[in-house]
Design an enzyme around this catalytic site. Structure first.
Site, PDB file in Angstrom:
ATOM      1  N   SER A  69       0.642  -1.187  -0.012  1.00 24.59           N
ATOM      2  CA  SER A  69      -0.086   0.060  -0.087  1.00 24.59           C
ATOM      3  C   SER A  69       0.721   1.053  -0.103  1.00 24.59           C
ATOM      4  CB  SER A  69      -0.964  -0.133   1.294  1.00 24.59           C
ATOM      5  OG  SER A  69      -2.022  -0.679   0.628  1.00 24.59           O
ATOM      6  N   LYS A  72      -0.181   3.726  -2.580  1.00 29.15           N
ATOM      7  CA  LYS A  72      -0.945   4.830  -2.615  1.00 29.15           C
ATOM      8  C   LYS A  72      -0.389   6.214  -2.416  1.00 29.15           C
ATOM      9  CE  LYS A  72      -4.653   1.706  -0.792  1.00 29.15           C
ATOM     10  NZ  LYS A  72      -4.159   0.664  -0.569  1.00 29.15           N
ATOM     11  N   SER A 131      -6.507   3.603   4.031  1.00 26.56           N
ATOM     12  CA  SER A 131      -5.886   2.638   3.073  1.00 26.56           C
ATOM     13  C   SER A 131      -6.786   1.851   2.206  1.00 26.56           C
ATOM     14  CB  SER A 131      -4.863   1.734   3.634  1.00 26.56           C
ATOM     15  OG  SER A 131      -3.942   1.372   2.846  1.00 26.56           O
ATOM     16  N   LYS A 233       2.575   6.687   5.648  1.00 28.50           N
ATOM     17  CA  LYS A 233       2.077   5.546   5.045  1.00 28.50           C
ATOM     18  C   LYS A 233       2.446   4.169   5.315  1.00 28.50           C
ATOM     19  CE  LYS A 233      -1.765   4.233   2.573  1.00 28.50           C
ATOM     20  NZ  LYS A 233      -1.916   2.968   3.740  1.00 28.50           N
TER      21      LYS A 233
END
Length: 402
Positions: A69, A72, A131, A233
């Site tokens: 992730s 992202k 997320s 993140k």
């Protein structure tokens, strides 16, 4: 350039006559601190001072890894760009299509419903805080028309930002042989998110978000453990392991009005708690083993070189913003500077026009460089003045050859 290193600075600049056009660089390796970096479990990691664009320490930071992730971050970058350019707005509504149904129950999601309108605001927060894979798909289709088109946009942006070890295959980071990045590239992207979109970066610090009556926490546990942390993140899949890109900002003791920002990226950890502890260790190390010093203050003139064919005979050159440098703690006196001018300087010149570079060296080795610019407008001289300077310049060039 992977091993840890740090920069230096000195109070006096040396003017050099040969011209040099500086190539844009994202990060420079810094001079090594006396205190070695902490032992971390991550097989690939990097610690960056985002305020001075320096790599403080790293290990295998250009090794190819699965981003999960962390992907992202690039999805966010392109969404922020579209918001800034007013191609979309936070208030705009989107009707997600059937494509969001493919997001599995075991994947991160914000629980969108196909064919039910949702605001861009909710999608952005759902993608960053929760997320949500479904949110990323909906935003990709909004901006690219399809996820495939948006992925092509992501790869073009990666090349433009200098992310040379990155290629995307989707917007979420699901396992794919053609979907990879490196810790260094993630650090580059993280720094650019802060630099290019300060008005949106604060979203990464939101600790929880509620959509469709479902409240979900941010998976970045350092937001609770360290008050100086304000992003970025997490990432995790079974094959990628646990990853974390995190940033903190702390005021300088000598200049409390100035904040120093560090970025830590750890990837492919075996356990979730390991990425938390390793990131915290690296951030504390960066603040303890290195110090940041102001090399030049905003609007400070570095030199007043000769300018030809101008209404004035000299022009002020310097920096428009504070120029900071990060050095091993206690090593600030070992920094040397060299000013390399673009010559000849010929009027007219405008404020902000590049005039040369300053090279920062320690023990004869360049550790960073940055541009210097013209600080004032200088118009052309009259016809007689221009002719006179042409003759002066011609004789000067002949004397150099002799």
């Amino acid at each position: 350039m992977d091993p840890h290193t740090v920069f230096a600075l000195a109070p006096w600049a040396i003017s050099l006559k040969n011209a040099l056009v500086a190539a844009p660089l994202v990060f420079f390796s810094a001079a090594r601190a006396q205190l070695p970096p902490p032992a971390v479990l991550a097989p690939s990691w990097v610690l960056v001072d985002a305020s001075s664009h320096q790599i403080l320490a790293s290990a295998h930071s250009e090794q190819r890894v699965e981003p999960a992730s962390l992907t992202k971050l690039m999805t966010s970058y392109l969404v922020f760009q579209a918001l800034k350019d007013k191609r979309i707005s936070m208030e705009q509504t989107v009707v997600p299509g059937e494509s969001i149904r493919r997001v599995g129950r075991d994947e991160s999601r914000m629980f969108l419903e196909a064919d039910k309108a949702v605001s861009v605001h909710d999608l952005v927060y759902g993608m960053i805080v929760q997320s949500g894979n479904d949110a990323a798909i909906a935003l990709a289709e909004l901006l690219g028309g399809s996820e495939a088109n948006f992925v092509a946009m992501m790869n073009r942006a990666a090349r433009r930002l200098g992310m040379t070890h990155t290629h995307y295959a989707d917007v979420n980071g699901m396992p794919d042989p053609q979907h990879y990045t490196s810790a260094r590239d993630v650090a580059i992207l993280s720094a650019r998110l802060m630099q290019d979109f300060p008005e949106y970066y604060s979203i990464f610090s939101i600790k929880e978000y509620t959509y469709n009556k479902i409240r979900q926490p941010n998976r970045n546990r350092l937001l609770w453990l360290d008050p100086s942390v304000d992003g970025l993140k997490t990432g995790h899949t079974q094959s990628a392991g646990y990853s974390l890109a995190v940033s903190a900002r702390r005021p300088l003791p000598a200049m409390p009005e100035v904040e120093r920002r560090l970025v830590s990226v750890v990837v492919s950890e075996r356990r979730e708690r390991d990425r938390v502890q390793d990131s915290l260790k690296l951030l504390n190390y960066g603040y303890q083993a290195y110090e940041m010093i102001r090399l030049y203050a905003r609007e400070q003139a570095v030199d007043t070189p000769r300018i030809y064919k101008g209404a004035a005979s000299a022009v002020k050159i310097g920096v428009l913003a504070d120029r900071m440098v990060t050095v091993p703690r206690g090593e600030s006196n070992n920094i040397k500077l060299a000013l390399i001018l673009n010559q000849p300087l010929i009027a007219p010149v405008s404020r902000g026009q590049k005039a040369g570079i300053v090279k920062v060296m320690v023990d004869g080795k360049q550790i960073t460089r940055f541009p210097v610019v013209v600080l004032e407008d200088i118009s052309q001289a009259g016809l007689f003045g221009r002719l006179l300077d042409s003759v002066r310049f011609m004789f000067q060039q002949k004397s150099k050859k002799n």
